[in-house]
Design an enzyme around this catalytic site. Structure first.
Site, PDB file in Angstrom:
ATOM      1  N   ASP A  79       0.842  -1.204   0.000  1.00 14.52           N
ATOM      2  CA  ASP A  79       0.000   0.000   0.000  1.00 14.52           C
ATOM      3  C   ASP A  79       0.876   1.251   0.000  1.00 14.52           C
ATOM      4  O   ASP A  79       2.039   1.212   0.411  1.00 14.52           O
ATOM      5  CB  ASP A  79      -0.976   0.012   1.193  1.00 14.52           C
ATOM      6  CG  ASP A  79      -0.270  -0.045   2.541  1.00 14.52           C
ATOM      7  OD1 ASP A  79       0.810  -0.669   2.627  1.00 14.52           O
ATOM      8  OD2 ASP A  79      -0.787   0.539   3.515  1.00 14.52           O
ATOM      9  N   GLU A 144       0.105  -0.951   5.930  1.00 11.40           N
ATOM     10  CA  GLU A 144       1.179  -0.380   6.746  1.00 11.40           C
ATOM     11  C   GLU A 144       0.982   1.119   6.898  1.00 11.40           C
ATOM     12  O   GLU A 144       1.293   1.695   7.929  1.00 11.40           O
ATOM     13  CB  GLU A 144       2.547  -0.657   6.107  1.00 11.40           C
ATOM     14  CG  GLU A 144       3.720  -0.537   7.087  1.00 11.40           C
ATOM     15  CD  GLU A 144       4.253   0.882   7.237  1.00 11.40           C
ATOM     16  OE1 GLU A 144       4.935   1.151   8.227  1.00 11.40           O
ATOM     17  OE2 GLU A 144       3.976   1.730   6.372  1.00 11.40           O
TER      18      GLU A 144
HETATM   19 ZN   LIG Z   1       6.732   2.305   4.241  1.00 17.18          ZN
END
Ligand SMILES: [Zn+2]
Length: 397
Positions: A79, A144
């Site tokens: 992501d 994340e």
């Molecule tokens: Zn990162």
């Protein structure tokens, strides 16, 4: 025009997938296809809105009596943060573009470039040393940059439940400052936040005998908290830092004593402390000042450190030597910066480090990375794999 390397081609394929957190947009499928050709087996772990990938390839068919064989893990995320104002980008964020040796696009540095370098390094390594000792694994998440609830932490919970361990882990976060590999993060500080509410008794300022002023009551306690010497740090960490970030009280009127005060604070703490010790110390001080208070704690992550050992097989030594063999420069070890997914992996006993490209443009418009650095990063990852997974014995066979 020079021909793009394999690393750049794969990085471009990943960057053109607009995987704004928590979306993956097929990045993990691309990684799976490449690794499957090498004999990796995959588990896709979907938790709510998040897709995670756990992949593994053993170097030998039977690892049953080889408890000590290392499990090497490449960890990262597919992501990216949103591109922000598109008009401020010189090139479209999801159309990877090379200008003067720099690859532009959202996720080039954080961290699709690293993932491309990991995959190509693995392809080369497995081709050269198919019967390496131990296992190579991948832990890839698409959560994340978001709330990190359904990503690495859930995969680790799943692995722990079946006692599947990681011995050594490289997180591909952009750790470098000026040149790839100039900084390796070998730990991170812990982070804990508190919302403190101190209760008083509201009333007219002209009748002090009828009020309990929470501002007056709080000040000595907050002052004491701000002056505590929590620890002195150690070889790897600076001294723990306590910061008040917000204080709110008052009705807006000058003639009213408010009923309560809220204070928000955060500690970035070293391995000399634990969250339990911090909670105890803060509550002891508030109680000593005889306050009527409530605290809501948020535990953001425990500190972790991968220490430098003394022998040649030490993981950090292998990583450091790998960097030096490619760049000619010894990396500086650092525990600075915010938290990362390393905090979820390290508590399992894994030795975790972060090593990736330069972080100067991450989360900004016109995010970019040097193509040359990505190729070097691939060579560094290859040297790490070889250092950990190839013994003289495997070498000879
Ligand atoms: Zn990162």
């Amino acid at each position: 025009m020079p021909k793009n390397s394999e690393v750049i081609e794969l990085a471009k394929a990943l960057i053109s997938r607009a995987s704004v957190t928590p979306e993956d947009e097929g990045c993990q499928e691309l990684i799976k296809t490449r690794l499957a050709k090498l004999g990796f087996s995959h588990e896709t772990m979907v938790f709510d809105d998040t897709t995670n990938l756990w992949s593994r390839r053993n170097g030998a068919e039977d690892l049953s009596d080889t408890k000590d064989t290392p499990v090497f893990c490449f960890a990262g995320h597919t992501d990216v943060v949103p591109p922000g104002n598109l008009e401020l980008w010189n090139t479209p964020p999801f159309e990877p573009t090379i200008i003067d040796g720099m690859l532009y696009g959202r996720g080039t540095a954080d961290m699709k470039g690293s993932i491309a370098a990991m995959v190509v390094a693995t392809e080369r390594f497995v081709t050269d040393y198919p019967h390496y000792q131990g296992a190579i694994t991948y832990l890839i998440t698409s959560d994340e940059e978001g709330p990190f609830i359904n990503g690495t932490t859930r995969v680790i919970d799943t692995l722990e439940a079946r006692n599947e361990k990681i011995t050594y882990c490289i997180v591909g976060e952009p750790s470098s400052t000026n040149n790839v590999g100039d900084v390796v993060k070998n730990g991170r500080r812990g982070s804990i936040s508190a919302a403190i509410t101190i209760h008083g008794k509201q009333g007219h300022v002209a009748y002090p005998e009828h009020v309990k002023n929470p501002i007056h009551l709080a000040m000595p306690a907050l002052t004491e908290l701000s002056q505590v010497q929590w620890d002195h740090g150690n070889d790897y960490f600076p001294a723990t830092s306590f910061q008040l970030s917000n204080i709110n009280s008052g009705t807006g009127a000058t003639n009213v004593v408010p009923g309560h005060l809220t204070a928000l604070c955060n500690l970035r703490y070293s391995t000399e402390l634990s969250d339990a010790l911090i909670v105890e110390k803060v509550e002891t001080i508030l109680t000593k000042h005889q306050l009527d208070y409530q605290i809501k704690w948020t535990f953001n992550g425990k500190p972790f450190i991968t220490e430098l050992g003394t022998d040649k097989n030490d993981f950090l030594t292998i990583v450091s030597d790998a960097v030096t063999s490619v760049t000619g420069t010894k990396p500086v070890l650092s525990t600075s910066g915010g938290t990362s997914d390393g905090r979820f992996i390290a508590p399992t006993g894994a030795k975790v480090i972060e090593l990736g490209p330069c972080n100067a443009t991450i989360h900004q418009v016109n995010e970019s990375v040097s193509c040359d650095d990505l190729d070097k990063l691939c060579d560094i990852y290859y040297a790490c794999l070889k250092g950990v997974l190839v013994t003289n014995e495997t070498n000879d066979s």
